[in-house]
Design a protein around this motif. Structure first.
Motif, short mmCIF file in Angstrom:
data_model
loop_
_atom_site.label_atom_id
_atom_site.label_comp_id
_atom_site.label_asym_id
_atom_site.label_seq_id
_atom_site.Cartn_x
_atom_site.Cartn_y
_atom_site.Cartn_z
N GLN A 128 19.97 -0.21 -1.75
CA GLN A 128 18.76 -1.01 -1.52
C GLN A 128 18.92 -1.67 -0.16
OE1 GLN A 128 16.20 -1.24 -3.57
NE2 GLN A 128 15.04 -3.05 -2.96
N LEU A 129 18.05 -1.33 0.77
CA LEU A 129 18.19 -1.79 2.15
C LEU A 129 17.06 -2.72 2.54
CD1 LEU A 129 19.02 1.73 3.61
CD2 LEU A 129 20.64 -0.15 3.41
N ARG A 130 17.34 -3.65 3.41
CA ARG A 130 16.28 -4.49 3.97
C ARG A 130 15.61 -3.71 5.09
NH1 ARG A 130 18.03 -10.70 3.00
NH2 ARG A 130 15.80 -11.08 3.15
N VAL A 131 14.28 -3.72 5.08
CA VAL A 131 13.54 -2.90 6.03
C VAL A 131 12.46 -3.73 6.71
CG1 VAL A 131 13.94 -0.80 4.67
CG2 VAL A 131 11.83 -2.10 4.33
N LEU A 132 12.07 -3.28 7.90
CA LEU A 132 10.92 -3.81 8.62
C LEU A 132 10.06 -2.64 9.06
CD1 LEU A 132 12.45 -6.61 10.92
CD2 LEU A 132 11.09 -6.92 8.83
N ASP A 133 8.77 -2.75 8.79
CA ASP A 133 7.81 -1.71 9.14
C ASP A 133 7.02 -2.18 10.35
OD1 ASP A 133 5.67 0.06 9.32
OD2 ASP A 133 5.32 0.14 7.16
N VAL A 134 7.10 -1.45 11.47
CA VAL A 134 6.41 -1.90 12.68
C VAL A 134 4.90 -1.91 12.49
CG1 VAL A 134 8.26 -1.21 14.26
CG2 VAL A 134 6.45 0.43 13.68
N ALA A 135 4.37 -1.04 11.63
CA ALA A 135 2.93 -1.05 11.37
C ALA A 135 2.53 -2.34 10.66
CB ALA A 135 2.55 0.16 10.52
N LEU A 136 3.31 -2.76 9.68
CA LEU A 136 3.00 -4.00 8.98
C LEU A 136 3.21 -5.21 9.87
CD1 LEU A 136 4.58 -3.30 5.45
CD2 LEU A 136 2.19 -3.09 6.15
N LEU A 199 5.88 -12.11 7.25
CA LEU A 199 4.74 -11.67 8.05
C LEU A 199 4.27 -10.29 7.61
CD1 LEU A 199 2.96 -12.25 10.64
CD2 LEU A 199 4.65 -10.85 11.86
N SER A 200 5.22 -9.44 7.24
CA SER A 200 4.89 -8.07 6.84
C SER A 200 4.13 -8.01 5.52
CB SER A 200 6.18 -7.24 6.71
OG SER A 200 6.86 -7.17 7.94
N ARG A 201 4.07 -9.11 4.81
CA ARG A 201 3.34 -9.13 3.54
C ARG A 201 1.87 -9.47 3.72
NH1 ARG A 201 6.65 -13.06 -0.21
NH2 ARG A 201 5.38 -12.14 -1.86
N ALA A 204 -2.42 -6.93 3.29
CA ALA A 204 -2.48 -6.55 1.87
C ALA A 204 -3.05 -5.15 1.67
CB ALA A 204 -3.31 -7.58 1.10
N ASN A 205 -4.03 -4.77 2.49
CA ASN A 205 -4.64 -3.46 2.32
C ASN A 205 -3.64 -2.33 2.61
OD1 ASN A 205 -7.08 -4.60 1.63
ND2 ASN A 205 -7.90 -4.53 3.72
N LEU A 206 -2.88 -2.48 3.68
CA LEU A 206 -1.88 -1.47 4.01
C LEU A 206 -0.82 -1.37 2.91
CD1 LEU A 206 -1.14 -1.82 7.84
CD2 LEU A 206 -2.10 0.14 6.66
N ILE A 207 -0.39 -2.51 2.42
CA ILE A 207 0.63 -2.51 1.36
C ILE A 207 0.08 -1.85 0.10
CG2 ILE A 207 1.99 -3.99 -0.16
CD1 ILE A 207 2.25 -5.93 2.20
N ALA A 208 -1.19 -2.13 -0.21
CA ALA A 208 -1.81 -1.52 -1.39
C ALA A 208 -1.85 0.00 -1.25
CB ALA A 208 -3.21 -2.08 -1.59
N GLN A 209 -2.13 0.49 -0.05
CA GLN A 209 -2.15 1.94 0.18
C GLN A 209 -0.76 2.54 -0.04
OE1 GLN A 209 -3.75 2.60 4.11
NE2 GLN A 209 -5.61 1.41 3.68
N GLN A 210 0.27 1.82 0.43
CA GLN A 210 1.63 2.32 0.24
C GLN A 210 2.01 2.34 -1.24
OE1 GLN A 210 4.39 0.21 2.74
NE2 GLN A 210 3.32 0.74 4.64
#
Length: 718
Positions: A128-136, A199-201, A204-210
């Motif tokens: 389980q890794l900590r991640v950052l998504d540049v899009a988010l 901030l990445s949270r 909401a719409n992008l996260i819902a799509q994922q």
């Protein structure tokens, strides 16, 4: 392959000092459940710096035919992968490359989901890794951003695209995007990994799509932002003894001296008779030291003639020392860096008043606790100081877990903050010397004000500092080219980059109002006395808590002492100013409603600084000034003033206990908030408190008004 829970990165990790791996994959398709990895590309970052020589580029045999529609995108066919290793062989290589780093990517949760399903398919573990998504991140910074595709982000940020739709090529483009986002994140107040995750949270719409695409296959695939480890006591406790005790508490007070003309034979005989390992040496205006190692070295070098040598020939001058109020963990860090067995203890006047020796047991206890002070001493860049700042929440949590009271933990935080300010000054001085500006042109002292000066700092820092410069400095302090103007500006810049933000009220040495000669400060204080305006009261509140963090080597410490003496003498008889300060303590109403209910804001929180700490600290300050009490900590001010004025100690003890209780609630909340990626404040979530703590809080806030009684009683006495 062993599971790993991203132990290398915590929420407080500063972005400018974060180890990261930017990763991308090419796959047989876009269904994370059934499609396979055919290429893995990754590059390393340290903060925003790309480590060009450390790239990962692996082609993987997916074990099934690659669809032509997929090959048209990335160019990989069955022939390209026929002789390549499968996922079971590639996964350990990728895992070892990532290590404990944070994984950054574009739509990185897709890549992580594919890795997870591939690992399960092959019967191996995947961490389980900590991640950052540049899009988010980009969408979090710009709520109006519509197109978050890799190509669009690269175009908008001016990042060249090469090797598109190859794993390594896309990883390099993503790295460029992230590096371009870092200054924007810092400008938006997003300084840490936890804050970036929060901030990445927002999108909401992008996260819902994922989520709909199945990228979060299990509830625990998302990072835990709740800070449960803090609340459950999951932090490793820290040995708090070294953070409670100071050199003056444990030093050897009886010191034995000799003269420079004494022979080494006589010195050795005296040490043997007394069972000690060193002697102090009176060497003119300074004090030296001779140790048993010095004597052994002389015998080894000079043979039989060694014992006849003079003590003055082998002694060390001056004695390396530390002030008596230095915490033990800092003293041990100094001794470890300088390879010392003996450390002099200096009194308020700088004279040696005791000796501290490194005992085996104490050294063993100290081994795990010296890293913070060592890192400050070794720091040469803001990012290295930022690493120390990021360690403070974990240190505070460990101290609380070990049973140390919050007030003592706050003193440790304050000591480290002062040390960081001092190190920033040393770095700035070295930079100015290297650029040809020369050493300081006059004596000076860099002062830390406010809670840092009182030794009551928590985890929501900002800069409150000032410069006092020798009166005989004749150059123009208003000029931007002045040495001290440039020095102060650089110090404040370094601290801001290190995670101690600029003071919103401008109380910083880079501003001329807080950069003055000693004579100017004296005039300023006299002006406060003559005109106790609301602005004056704010300045007095923060100024009179000052302590020197760094000073020039000749007479800088004396400057700070002179300023303290003059400021105290002026304030003691300034009845109008003290009366105005006393009246101001009643302007902070406790956040209590009808029937003693706790009044919360829209988020269910209470600002315990404004509603509790401020009136107590301000009241303690004003009565201490009236009675000439030099103590800076709030509890000592309360108790020492009450004792000197013949006032009963009951109210002082109650207010000191309330002060400690409020500090505890705020510090605990700040630790939890930092874990959750929330910028720490002085606002405490009431629902997070136990019913017992809520009851105690209502009682404490109801008694804060006792400070007004003390102020009324003690301003007129003395």
């Amino acid at each position: 392959m062993p599971s790993r829970q991203s132990a290398g990165a915590v929420a407080a990790t500063p972005l400018i000092d974060m180890d990261a791996v930017v990763l991308d994959t090419e796959t047989t398709g876009l269904d994370v459940r059934k499609d396979r990895i055919i290429q893995i590309g990754a590059v390393r970052l340290h903060g925003p710096d790309l480590l060009d020589d450390k790239k990962l580029d692996i082609i993987v045999n997916p074990g099934l035919p690659i669809p032509p529609s997929s090959s048209r995108i990335h160019g990989l066919t069955d022939a390209h992968v026929a002789e390549k290793p499968g996922f079971a062989a590639a996964a350990p290589v990728a895992s070892a490359y990532i290590g404990q780093a944070v994984v950054i990517g574009h739509s990185i949760n897709f890549d992580m989901a594919v890795f997870r399903f591939e690992a399960a398919r092959h019967g191996i573990g995947w961490p389980q890794l900590r991640v950052l998504d540049v899009a988010l991140l980009a969408a979090g910074l710009d709520r109006g951003l519509v197109d978050t595709s890799l190509d669009s982000l690269a175009l908008s940020l001016g990042i060249p695209i090469e090797g598109r739709h190859t794993a390594l090529g896309d990883a390099l483009v993503t790295a460029g995007i992230y590096r371009a986002l870092v200054p924007k994140l810092l400008a938006a107040g997003v300084r840490t990994l936890g804050e970036a995750e929060l901030l990445s949270r927002r999108p909401a719409n992008l996260i819902a799509q994922q989520e709909q695409a199945g990228w979060f296959a299990r509830p625990d695939d998302r990072p835990d932002f709740a800070g449960a480890a803090i609340r459950s006591g999951g932090r490793r406790a820290v040995d708090s003894y070294l953070y409670r005790q100071r050199l003056g508490d444990v030093m050897q007070r009886e010191i034995v001296s000799t003269t420079p003309d004494a022979s080494l034979h006589d010195a050795a005989r005296l040490m043997n008779e007394l069972g000690i390992g060193c002697l102090f040496v009176a060497a003119g205006e300074e004090t030296g030291i001779v140790t048993e190692r010095d004597i052994l070295r002389a015998v080894a070098e000079h043979g039989p003639g060694g014992p006849a040598k003079r003590v003055g020939d082998v002694m060390s001058v001056p004695v390396i020392s530390a002030p008596s109020d230095t915490f033990l963990y800092r003293a041990l860090g100094l001794m470890a860096r300088r390879n010392l067995r003996y450390l002099g203890v200096a009194g308020a006047d700088g004279q040696i008043v005791g000796l501290f020796t490194l005992r085996t047991l104490l050294r063993e206890r100290a081994l795990a606790t010296m890293s913070v002070t060592d890192e400050i001493a070794a720091a040469n860049r803001p990012r290295e100081l930022a690493r120390v700042q990021a360690a403070l929440p974990g240190l505070a949590a460990g101290l609380l877990a070990d049973g140390l009271e919050a007030r003592a933990a706050a003193a440790v935080i304050a000591a480290e903050s002062r040390a960081m300010t001092a190190r920033a000054a040393e770095i700035a001085e070295a930079e100015m010397l290297a650029e040809g500006s020369g050493p300081p042109p006059a004596d000076y002292a860099l002062l830390v004000l406010g809670s840092g000066g009182r030794g009551e700092s928590l985890l929501a820092p900002d800069q409150d500092n000032a410069l006092v410069i020798a009166t005989d400095y004749e150059r123009d302090l208003d000029a931007e080219t002045d040495w001290f103007a440039r020095f102060a500006t650089r110090v404040n810049e370094i601290l801001d980059r290190a995670g101690i933000p600029y003071c919103k009220g401008g109380v910083m040495a880079k501003n001329r109002a807080w950069r003055k000669r000693l004579s100017e400060w004296t005039s300023e204080i006299e002006g406060w006395v003559r005109n106790p305006s609301p602005e004056t009261l704010l300045n007095v509140d923060i100024f009179y808590d000052f302590t020197a963090a760094h000073y020039s080597r000749t007479s800088g410490a004396r400057l700070a002492d002179l300023l303290r003496r003059r400021a105290m003498e002026t304030a003691a008889d300034a009845h109008g100013l003290l009366r105005a300060l006393g009246e101001a303590t009643g302007g902070h109403g406790a956040p209590l409603g009808l029937f003693g209910r706790l009044k919360t804001d829209a988020d269910g929180r209470i600002d315990l600084k404004a509603g509790g700490l401020l009136p107590i600290t301000a009241g303690a300050r004003v009565i201490a000034l009236r009675h000439g009490i030099e103590a800076l900590s709030t509890p000592r001010r309360l108790r020492e003033t009450a004792a000197k004025a013949g006032h009963g100690q009951t109210d002082a003890d109650i207010l000191a206990d309330i002060h400690g209780f409020l500090l505890s609630l705020i510090l605990t909340q700040q630790i939890a908030d930092i874990e959750a990626g929330i910028s720490p404040t002085n606002r405490v979530a009431i629902n997070s408190l136990s019913s017992q703590d809520q009851h105690h809080l209502r009682d404490a806030l109801g008694r804060v008004e006792l400070i007004q009684t003390m102020v009324r009683d003690l301003l007129g006495s003395g």
